[in-house]
Write a protein that holds these residues in place. Structure first.
Motif, short mmCIF file in Angstrom:
data_model
loop_
_atom_site.label_atom_id
_atom_site.label_comp_id
_atom_site.label_asym_id
_atom_site.label_seq_id
_atom_site.Cartn_x
_atom_site.Cartn_y
_atom_site.Cartn_z
N UNK A 43 1.13 -1.25 -0.37
CA UNK A 43 0.28 -0.34 0.39
C UNK A 43 0.93 1.20 0.51
N UNK A 44 1.91 1.00 1.03
CA UNK A 44 2.76 1.73 0.88
C UNK A 44 4.06 2.64 -0.93
N UNK A 45 4.11 1.16 -0.97
CA UNK A 45 4.45 1.31 -3.20
C UNK A 45 3.15 2.35 -3.75
N UNK A 46 2.09 1.84 -3.21
CA UNK A 46 0.92 2.49 -3.78
C UNK A 46 1.29 3.39 -4.24
N UNK A 47 1.33 4.30 -2.62
CA UNK A 47 1.32 6.15 -2.47
C UNK A 47 2.73 6.48 -3.60
N UNK A 252 6.12 19.34 0.13
CA UNK A 252 5.37 18.15 -0.56
C UNK A 252 6.27 16.50 -0.70
N UNK A 253 7.64 16.62 -0.11
CA UNK A 253 8.56 15.84 -0.07
C UNK A 253 8.58 15.35 0.60
N UNK A 254 8.82 15.95 2.30
CA UNK A 254 8.78 15.68 3.13
C UNK A 254 7.25 15.51 3.70
N UNK A 255 6.21 15.91 3.30
CA UNK A 255 4.97 15.24 3.60
C UNK A 255 4.91 13.67 3.24
N UNK A 256 5.11 13.62 1.74
CA UNK A 256 5.30 11.92 1.75
C UNK A 256 7.04 11.15 2.13
N UNK A 257 7.40 11.24 3.04
CA UNK A 257 7.84 10.52 3.04
C UNK A 257 8.11 10.49 4.82
N UNK A 258 7.60 11.50 5.71
CA UNK A 258 6.33 11.28 6.58
C UNK A 258 4.80 10.21 7.24
N UNK A 259 4.51 10.54 5.84
CA UNK A 259 3.49 9.64 5.44
C UNK A 259 4.17 8.33 5.03
N UNK A 260 4.98 7.75 4.43
CA UNK A 260 5.62 6.47 4.31
C UNK A 260 5.89 6.05 6.08
N UNK A 261 6.52 7.03 6.33
CA UNK A 261 7.00 5.92 7.88
C UNK A 261 5.84 6.55 8.82
N UNK A 262 4.97 7.02 8.31
CA UNK A 262 3.75 6.95 9.48
C UNK A 262 2.69 5.66 9.33
N UNK A 263 2.60 5.14 8.24
CA UNK A 263 2.13 4.13 7.45
C UNK A 263 3.34 3.02 7.86
N UNK A 264 4.38 2.77 7.65
CA UNK A 264 5.00 2.00 7.96
C UNK A 264 5.20 1.21 9.55
N UNK A 265 5.07 2.65 10.47
CA UNK A 265 5.78 1.77 11.59
C UNK A 265 4.12 1.72 12.45
N UNK A 266 3.12 3.00 12.14
CA UNK A 266 2.35 2.81 13.03
C UNK A 266 0.15 2.91 12.89
N UNK A 267 0.33 2.17 11.55
CA UNK A 267 -0.52 1.60 10.85
C UNK A 267 -0.35 -0.14 10.29
#
Length: 267
Positions: A43-47, A252-267
């Motif tokens: 799902x993160x790869x889809x992002x 935008x890139x910072x938001x993308x990396x933050x979303x990747x880290x949050x989804x990977x670690x907490x979701x």
């Protein structure tokens, strides 16, 4: 296959991606590579893939260029998949036959390796497609400027990297012309075993290397005749300046990396 290589090609345009500062694009591309290597969930790869497609559309470049960037890897990607499929020996055993064993982790690892490699090639090709070689040289040199305190040849290294990228399309075009000329003379590059095919490539490789050295010598003479002596004391017609769009792109890139880290670690 030679015509499908997009590395080093530049497509003129006036999109928001084209107008970004080259330093911003280089740093964002490094951040993009880091984000791709952080991903291990589909799902993160889809992002990441959605972000790549959206950036391509914003740059005004047709999505077919991303597909063309992947075509030269049509043999490498299956090879990487097979290697990782059989070399990983952890997780649940799914198939065991003779000397062949396939594990669940092997399938997962092989799939993500191929997807990660394809995403990297497609995404990083946008850097050269939207940035001129001169802008890349200026951007790299400015990023390397702090290293000058330790006598690091920032300008020379940036110049060499940019010239290498610039001449990739030229060498590809030259190789294509030589191949067609050899085919017109009756050369056969398809039949026979792998050793015969490799030997058949010599009539292409030898003229290509000779022409490459000739071009390099001509380029050196042209630079010397114009009194080129490195970056010391050189001025630029266009001075790089960061703009508001560069700040937006960074967010935008910072938001993308933050979303990747949050989804990977907490979701």
């Amino acid at each position: 296959m030679l015509n499908n290589i997009t590395l080093g090609q530049y497509l003129p345009g006036n999109s928001v991606v084209h107008r970004l500062d080259p330093r911003t694009k280089i740093l964002l591309m490094i951040a993009y590579v880091v984000a791709v290597f952080l991903v291990d969930r589909i799902e993160v790869f889809a992002l990441i893939i959605g972000f790549t497609v959206l950036t391509t559309l914003l740059s005004g470049i047709h999505l077919s260029y991303l597909v063309k960037a992947l075509k030269p890897m049509k043999f490498l990607l299956p090879l990487m998949f097979i290697m990782n499929l059989f070399l990983v020996k952890t997780g649940e055993l799914l198939v065991e036959w003779w000397i062949i064993t396939i594990y669940k982790d092997g399938i997962k690892n092989a799939f993500f390796i191929v997807l990660r490699l394809a995403t990297l090639v497609a995404g990083t090709s946008l850097l050269t497609l939207t940035t001129t070689p001169i802008s890349l040289t200026d951007g790299l040199e400015r990023l390397f400027t702090p290293l000058k305190v330790i006598k690091f040849p920032a300008h020379e290294l940036a110049m060499m990297m940019t010239i290498a990228l610039r001449f990739i399309p030229t060498l590809i075009e030259e190789a294509d012309k030589i191949t067609k000329a050899q085919l017109a003379r009756g050369a056969d590059f398809e039949s026979g075993n792998i050793f015969r095919r490799a030997k058949a490539m010599l009539p292409i490789l030898i003229p290509l290397f000779v022409n490459s050295f000739r071009r390099a010598d001509e380029l050196a003479m042209a630079m010397e005749s114009r009194c080129y002596h490195g970056g010391e004391g050189r001025t630029r017609m266009r001075v790089l300046k960061l703009k508001l769009n560069d700040l937006y792109a960074t967010f935008v890139m910072a938001a993308l990396i933050a979303a990747v880290v949050v989804i990977q670690k907490f979701i």
